[in-house]
Structure formats: C-alpha cells, structure tokens
Scaffold this active site. Sequence first.
Site, mmCIF file in Angstrom:
data_model
loop_
_atom_site.group_PDB
_atom_site.id
_atom_site.type_symbol
_atom_site.label_atom_id
_atom_site.label_comp_id
_atom_site.label_asym_id
_atom_site.label_seq_id
_atom_site.Cartn_x
_atom_site.Cartn_y
_atom_site.Cartn_z
ATOM 1 N N TYR A 1 0.792 -0.825 -0.122
ATOM 2 C CA TYR A 1 -0.169 -0.036 -0.037
ATOM 3 C C TYR A 1 1.027 1.177 -0.040
ATOM 4 C CZ TYR A 1 -3.783 -2.895 1.744
ATOM 5 O OH TYR A 1 -4.391 -4.496 1.791
ATOM 6 N N HIS B 1 0.437 -11.695 2.100
ATOM 7 C CA HIS B 1 -0.139 -10.881 1.608
ATOM 8 C C HIS B 1 -0.669 -12.402 1.015
ATOM 9 C CE1 HIS B 1 -1.870 -6.915 0.503
ATOM 10 N NE2 HIS B 1 -2.598 -8.048 -0.019
#
Length: 254
Positions: free
Chosen positions: A36, A94
Amino acid sequence: MDLPAVGLGTMGIDETEPIARAIELGYRHLDTAQIYENEATVGDAIAASPVDRDDLTVATKLWIDRLAADDVRPGTEASLDRLGLDAVDLLYVHRPRGDYEPASTLSALDAVADAGLTRAVALSNFEPDQLRTARTHLDAPIAAHQVEFHPYFRQDELLADAQEHDYPLVAYSPLAGGKVFDDPVLEDIADKYNSSPATVAIAWLCDHDNVVTIPKASSPAHLRANLAATDLTLDEADVARIEGIDERVELYPE
C-alpha cells in the site's frame, strides 16, 4: 485473537488526517500493508493520536517479494521502521505467491513472533488447502485470515474453516468497490432501517460468527456510517434477501 467488528482498511489512503480521524471516532483496528506504500502515514496517525498504543490493533502484510526465509525479518523490521513501532499486532503473509514457501516462510514468521516483532502471525488470500498446509508448519494457530468477502463474493468454505478453528475471518472490500451503494436489495433494506446500503452490507458481515471487516473510508460521514453497522441488527428475512443476491463479483482474482 479478538478483533473489533469494524476496523479501518487503509489501502489507497495516503494522508494522515483520515486515519487520525478514524481513531478519534473509535476505530481501534488499523490495517495496512507494504504494497500500500502508506505504512509511514499510518504510523504518523498513530503517533499523533492520544489513544494509547496498547488500545490499537495494528496489522501489516509482507508482500510476495519479502517472503523468502532470509527476507522475512528484514522486511518486518523495515515495516516497523516505517510505522514507527516496536511491534505490530498482526503480521500477514499478503499472498501465498512469489517467494512464499510454506515451511521456510512460516518458520521465519514464527521466529519474528518469538523475537517480539509481532504478537501473532496471520494469513491473507489463502485457499483451503493452503490453510491446511500452513497449519502444519506454524507453531501457533493462525491468528486471522484476511480475504475478499461481501454480498457478491461469499467465501463459504473459508468462513467454515475460520469457524471450525475459531479465528477471525477479516473481510476486505466489504462494499464491493462501491457496488453496494446502487444495489436495489440493499437500498430497500437500508430504507427500512433508515440507514445506508453500506451500513447494511457491513452489518450483514458482522452478523456472521467469526467475521470482522475493514472497510476503507476517509470522510467523517462514511467513517461514522461504517462504524454504525455494529449497532444495526438485521432480521432473518433481510439476511435471506442479501444472501439471495446471485450476482458474483470478485474484485481481486488471482
């Protein structure tokens, strides 16, 4: 691990103010990730908040190029440096891709936990067979599993695993990229409760055992509406109507 029913997803938020505002309004679960590119922003909001660090659950995720055994600890330390924290509460894989190798990656994550850099190890975007494999390699139980989950993409097998093994399924993209705002079923139910389609969609998620969610929001109105879902109880007929939506939308396919 106990998690608040509604937390804050921060993907795409690159300013401190919305995150600081969320904390002020009562959000206590903040979710970020290396990919991000906003861990420092989240860290700045935490540092600026009068809320005690121990009252917050902070999660980040190692991206697929930081999952080799020798990269897990340096990758974790880099995230902590950006966040300005000594440890996170949840450290996720992730995606089980790239440098991910179950035995070596998860052993390295256990070592990071043992070193006190994270309270717990969590997984994201795993399939049921990958969860079973991970369980054979992790020292501790899976602390959480984060997946896409909303009225148009219900992952029943993953939910069943979370309920069987008693860990939270963390639902991301609960508003289906904004699709819920124009759904006639959700709009009709929202009118019934003098609410909003977003609040209804989040309340529906929170009605499931072992499900929490992390909607992204930045405006005060949306932050409040999402948090208000914890006070909305849908009746059985409304739940059935939502679960009767047969349109399938997967925002983040492999």
